[in-house]
Write a protein that holds these residues in place. Structure first.
Motif, PDB file in Angstrom:
ATOM      1  N   ARG A   1      42.851  37.225  41.566  1.00 37.14           N
ATOM      2  CA  ARG A   1      41.594  37.232  40.800  1.00 37.14           C
ATOM      3  C   ARG A   1      40.541  38.138  41.449  1.00 37.14           C
ATOM      4  NH1 ARG A   1      38.456  31.509  42.091  1.00 37.14           N
ATOM      5  NH2 ARG A   1      38.276  31.852  44.338  1.00 37.14           N
TER       6      ARG A   1
ATOM      7  N   ASN B   1      30.750  48.468  39.885  1.00 37.77           N
ATOM      8  CA  ASN B   1      30.065  47.178  39.957  1.00 37.77           C
ATOM      9  C   ASN B   1      28.573  47.437  39.707  1.00 37.77           C
ATOM     10  OD1 ASN B   1      28.646  44.883  40.908  1.00 37.77           O
ATOM     11  ND2 ASN B   1      30.391  44.338  42.200  1.00 37.77           N
TER      12      ASN B   1
ATOM     13  N   HIS C   1      29.617  56.174  39.417  1.00 41.04           N
ATOM     14  CA  HIS C   1      30.926  55.533  39.300  1.00 41.04           C
ATOM     15  C   HIS C   1      30.695  54.088  38.870  1.00 41.04           C
ATOM     16  CE1 HIS C   1      34.900  54.191  39.914  1.00 41.04           C
ATOM     17  NE2 HIS C   1      34.676  53.552  41.050  1.00 41.04           N
TER      18      HIS C   1
ATOM     19  N   ARG D   1      26.082  45.768  40.493  1.00 37.05           N
ATOM     20  CA  ARG D   1      25.249  45.472  41.669  1.00 37.05           C
ATOM     21  C   ARG D   1      25.242  46.652  42.648  1.00 37.05           C
ATOM     22  NH1 ARG D   1      28.509  41.045  43.538  1.00 37.05           N
ATOM     23  NH2 ARG D   1      27.239  40.968  45.396  1.00 37.05           N
TER      24      ARG D   1
ATOM     25  N   ARG E   1      28.735  38.780  39.127  1.00 36.07           N
ATOM     26  CA  ARG E   1      29.082  39.528  40.348  1.00 36.07           C
ATOM     27  C   ARG E   1      29.335  41.007  40.114  1.00 36.07           C
ATOM     28  NH1 ARG E   1      29.804  36.336  45.169  1.00 36.07           N
ATOM     29  NH2 ARG E   1      29.268  34.247  44.482  1.00 36.07           N
TER      30      ARG E   1
ATOM     31  N   TRP F   1      31.269  34.211  36.346  1.00 36.28           N
ATOM     32  CA  TRP F   1      31.470  34.802  37.671  1.00 36.28           C
ATOM     33  C   TRP F   1      31.582  36.324  37.548  1.00 36.28           C
ATOM     34  CZ3 TRP F   1      34.253  38.087  40.640  1.00 36.28           C
ATOM     35  CH2 TRP F   1      34.083  38.011  42.021  1.00 36.28           C
TER      36      TRP F   1
ATOM     37  N   CYS G   1      38.894  56.730  43.142  1.00 37.46           N
ATOM     38  CA  CYS G   1      37.689  56.652  42.298  1.00 37.46           C
ATOM     39  C   CYS G   1      36.799  57.886  42.414  1.00 37.46           C
ATOM     40  CB  CYS G   1      36.895  55.390  42.610  1.00 37.46           C
ATOM     41  SG  CYS G   1      37.820  53.893  42.278  1.00 37.46           S
TER      42      CYS G   1
ATOM     43  N   THR H   1      39.234  32.208  37.075  1.00 38.74           N
ATOM     44  CA  THR H   1      37.967  32.937  37.070  1.00 38.74           C
ATOM     45  C   THR H   1      37.170  32.500  35.855  1.00 38.74           C
ATOM     46  OG1 THR H   1      36.973  35.131  37.297  1.00 38.74           O
ATOM     47  CG2 THR H   1      38.839  34.975  35.795  1.00 38.74           C
TER      48      THR H   1
ATOM     49  N   ASN I   1      36.052  49.159  35.947  1.00 39.08           N
ATOM     50  CA  ASN I   1      36.269  50.286  36.855  1.00 39.08           C
ATOM     51  C   ASN I   1      37.514  51.058  36.411  1.00 39.08           C
ATOM     52  OD1 ASN I   1      36.789  52.013  38.970  1.00 39.08           O
ATOM     53  ND2 ASN I   1      36.508  50.495  40.582  1.00 39.08           N
TER      54      ASN I   1
ATOM     55  N   MET J   1      32.596  56.734  44.638  1.00 38.10           N
ATOM     56  CA  MET J   1      33.147  56.358  45.955  1.00 38.10           C
ATOM     57  C   MET J   1      34.394  55.518  45.712  1.00 38.10           C
ATOM     58  SD  MET J   1      32.573  54.763  49.247  1.00 38.10           S
ATOM     59  CE  MET J   1      33.435  53.310  49.832  1.00 38.10           C
TER      60      MET J   1
ATOM     61  N   GLY K   1      36.964  43.430  48.871  1.00 34.89           N
ATOM     62  CA  GLY K   1      35.828  43.826  48.036  1.00 34.89           C
ATOM     63  C   GLY K   1      34.489  43.848  48.744  1.00 34.89           C
ATOM     64  N   ARG K   2      34.219  42.797  49.540  1.00 33.11           N
ATOM     65  CA  ARG K   2      32.889  42.692  50.167  1.00 33.11           C
ATOM     66  C   ARG K   2      32.617  43.864  51.103  1.00 33.11           C
ATOM     67  NH1 ARG K   2      31.365  36.909  52.613  1.00 33.11           N
ATOM     68  NH2 ARG K   2      32.766  36.373  50.921  1.00 33.11           N
TER      69      ARG K   2
HETATM   70  O1  UT7 Z   1      35.786  51.851  42.982  1.00 28.22           O
HETATM   71  C1  UT7 Z   1      35.406  51.597  44.279  1.00 28.22           C
HETATM   72  C2  UT7 Z   1      36.075  50.431  44.757  1.00 28.22           C
HETATM   73  N1  UT7 Z   1      35.647  49.180  44.334  1.00 28.22           N
HETATM   74  C3  UT7 Z   1      34.426  48.665  44.491  1.00 28.22           C
HETATM   75  O2  UT7 Z   1      33.464  49.357  44.694  1.00 28.22           O
HETATM   76  C4  UT7 Z   1      34.302  47.190  44.452  1.00 28.22           C
HETATM   77  C5  UT7 Z   1      33.453  46.715  45.589  1.00 28.22           C
HETATM   78  N2  UT7 Z   1      33.330  45.277  45.697  1.00 28.22           N
HETATM   79  C6  UT7 Z   1      32.823  44.494  44.716  1.00 28.22           C
HETATM   80  O3  UT7 Z   1      32.502  44.963  43.624  1.00 28.22           O
HETATM   81  C7  UT7 Z   1      32.593  43.031  45.035  1.00 28.22           C
HETATM   82  O4  UT7 Z   1      32.756  42.821  46.407  1.00 28.22           O
HETATM   83  C8  UT7 Z   1      33.543  42.073  44.257  1.00 28.22           C
HETATM   84  C9  UT7 Z   1      33.139  42.036  42.793  1.00 28.22           C
HETATM   85  C10 UT7 Z   1      34.981  42.537  44.409  1.00 28.22           C
HETATM   86  C11 UT7 Z   1      33.415  40.657  44.801  1.00 28.22           C
HETATM   87  O5  UT7 Z   1      32.050  40.215  44.771  1.00 28.22           O
HETATM   88  P1  UT7 Z   1      31.415  39.511  46.057  1.00 28.22           P
HETATM   89  O6  UT7 Z   1      30.079  39.081  45.653  1.00 28.22           O
HETATM   90  O7  UT7 Z   1      31.537  40.508  47.182  1.00 28.22           O
HETATM   91  O8  UT7 Z   1      32.328  38.253  46.254  1.00 28.22           O
HETATM   92  P2  UT7 Z   1      33.267  37.862  47.499  1.00 28.22           P
HETATM   93  O9  UT7 Z   1      34.454  38.778  47.577  1.00 28.22           O
HETATM   94  O10 UT7 Z   1      32.425  37.712  48.704  1.00 28.22           O
HETATM   95  O11 UT7 Z   1      33.756  36.441  47.018  1.00 28.22           O
HETATM   96  C12 UT7 Z   1      32.859  35.365  46.777  1.00 28.22           C
HETATM   97  C13 UT7 Z   1      33.656  34.193  46.263  1.00 28.22           C
HETATM   98  C14 UT7 Z   1      34.901  33.884  47.096  1.00 28.22           C
HETATM   99  O12 UT7 Z   1      35.031  32.480  47.162  1.00 28.22           O
HETATM  100  P3  UT7 Z   1      34.568  31.660  48.480  1.00 28.22           P
HETATM  101  O13 UT7 Z   1      35.373  32.244  49.602  1.00 28.22           O
HETATM  102  O14 UT7 Z   1      33.089  31.965  48.613  1.00 28.22           O
HETATM  103  O15 UT7 Z   1      34.877  30.263  48.130  1.00 28.22           O
HETATM  104  C15 UT7 Z   1      36.017  34.441  46.271  1.00 28.22           C
HETATM  105  O16 UT7 Z   1      37.243  33.780  46.482  1.00 28.22           O
HETATM  106  O17 UT7 Z   1      34.115  34.449  44.943  1.00 28.22           O
HETATM  107  C16 UT7 Z   1      35.531  34.196  44.869  1.00 28.22           C
HETATM  108  N3  UT7 Z   1      36.105  35.070  43.860  1.00 28.22           N
HETATM  109  C17 UT7 Z   1      36.162  34.762  42.555  1.00 28.22           C
HETATM  110  N4  UT7 Z   1      35.750  33.676  41.873  1.00 28.22           N
HETATM  111  C18 UT7 Z   1      35.934  33.684  40.547  1.00 28.22           C
HETATM  112  C19 UT7 Z   1      36.653  36.319  44.043  1.00 28.22           C
HETATM  113  N5  UT7 Z   1      37.058  36.793  42.867  1.00 28.22           N
HETATM  114  C20 UT7 Z   1      36.762  35.868  41.929  1.00 28.22           C
HETATM  115  C21 UT7 Z   1      36.934  35.799  40.531  1.00 28.22           C
HETATM  116  N6  UT7 Z   1      36.500  34.686  39.884  1.00 28.22           N
HETATM  117  N7  UT7 Z   1      37.477  36.810  39.837  1.00 28.22           N
END
Ligand code: UT7
Length: 330
Positions: A164, A260, A257, A262, A49, A45, A125, A41, A287, A317, A222-223
């Motif tokens: 990650r 994130n 909460h 975003r 994000r 990133w 959460c 990571t 978090n 949430m 996550g998404r």
């Molecule tokens: O407390 C309540 C519960 N939690 C939440 O509310 C969290 C909700 N979700 C999120 O905050 C976001 O979805 C995340 C931060 C977890 C992820 O962000 P995203 O913009 O939704 O990314 P993604 O899961 O769609 O992943 C995008 C890319 C993927 O690579 P590819 O498939 O596009 O090549 C992941 O493998 O980012 C990659 N990725 C990372 N890259 C670098 C995922 N984690 C990491 C990382 N470092 N730590």
């Protein structure tokens, strides 16, 4: 258990009022750069994000109960009260020191106020919102007078440090409030809670006493969670506003909460609220699950942003899914 303050219609409603806040964080801070040395990571990133720059990670001797106790002591000091005044302790946590007894009983014993009511609430959460609602209802019903509501978590002990997608997102800490019954304009104006159990597999821990006999590790898509979070949080904030007969522009502060940045930005945008009205701690705490709302509240009370009389909305949430919001006149 002591009786409630008697209702005098001429003077207003009996409400649960936040009389003091407190928080506690583990000593060790772990930056994004440190994590980038362990998993694939980068600081860029994680920052882009999520808005997270660092998180606190519990070390030896730091547990959910010790952090919760420290936060509770601060909240009691801020309220000008002692543990002897407390007849209800609720700890919101999904990371208790032991499977049983409840962390709340450990906190109660550490504070030295044994004999009242003490139990844990598990809503991940959203745990603090759930615990806050239970305490508020008990105060209004007359079954508690002065409550400590604590959100305390050691989430890093549930993490798979090779994943990650999750290990960069969480941190440890505790936040607490003292809630007291009082007649007047201040206090909790409206609270709404929800749960939708069909989404278990989007955010869960893959172990437990009754299944694997292990603690398990946190798993998340996550998404998908992100998508549900923005929709559910904005709608539950409208619900509490409707209940209180208020418009979004009446809100002085949103204490969201902290999962994130975003999610927070997208949610407040849906309500048409300015970013300056939002308390953000996700950059330094990440978090912290049930601890995140009371931790952020305490930060903003102590730095002087949130003042007595302000209208504050708390929202969260999490896994379950569970979600909720509470509208509070400080
Ligand atoms: O407390 C309540 C519960 N939690 C939440 O509310 C969290 C909700 N979700 C999120 O905050 C976001 O979805 C995340 C931060 C977890 C992820 O962000 P995203 O913009 O939704 O990314 P993604 O899961 O769609 O992943 C995008 C890319 C993927 O690579 P590819 O498939 O596009 O090549 C992941 O493998 O980012 C990659 N990725 C990372 N890259 C670098 C995922 N984690 C990491 C990382 N470092 N730590």
């Amino acid at each position: 258990m002591t009786g409630a303050v008697p209702l005098d219609p001429a003077r207003g409603k009996l409400r649960a009022v936040i009389k003091g806040t407190g928080s506690a964080l583990p000593k060790r801070i772990v930056t994004n750069a440190e994590l980038a040395a362990q998993v694939d990571t980068s600081d860029e990133w994680i920052t882009e994000r999520t808005g997270i720059k660092a998180r606190h990670v519990a070390g030896e001797g730091e547990t959910t109960a010790t952090l919760g106790t420290e936060a509770a002591r601060q909240a009691l000091d801020a309220a000008g009260m002692t543990a002897a005044d407390i007849d209800l302790i609720i700890v919101a946590t999904c990371t208790p020191d032991q499977t049983f007894p409840a962390a709340a009983t450990i906190v109660q014993n550490a504070l030295g106020c044994n004999g009242g009511v003490a139990f844990d609430v598990a809503a991940v959460c959203s745990g603090f919102l759930y615990a806050f609602s239970v305490a508020e209802s008990m105060i209004r019903a007359g079954s508690a007078k002065n409550a400590l509501v604590i959100g305390s978590e050691t989430m890093t002990r549930l993490l798979d440090w090779e994943d990650r997608g999750t290990c960069v997102l969480f941190g440890d800490g505790a936040g607490a409030v003292v809630l007291c019954g009082e007649i007047g304009e201040r206090g909790v104006l409206a609270t709404k809670l929800h749960a939708d159990g069909q989404h278990n597999q989007l955010l869960y821990v893959d172990g437990g006493p009754s299944t694997t006999g292990t603690v398990g590790k946190l798993r998340m898509q996550g998404r998908e969670v992100f998508r549900h979070a923005v929709t559910n949080l904005s709608s539950v904030m409208y619900e509490v506003l409707d209940d209180a007969g208020l418009q979004a522009d009446a809100i002085d502060w949103v204490v969201p909460h902290q999962a994130n940045k975003r999610i927070i930005d997208a949610t407040v945008k849906k309500l048409g609220l300015a970013a300056e009205r939002v308390i953000l701690t996700v950059d330094q705490h990440a978090n912290t699950s049930a601890a995140s709302v009371p931790l952020a509240l305490d930060v903003a009370v102590r730095d002087g942003r949130i003042k007595s009389g302000d209208l504050v909305v708390l929202e969260a949430m999490g896994g379950g899914f569970t979600w909720g919001a509470s509208l509070v006149r400080m």
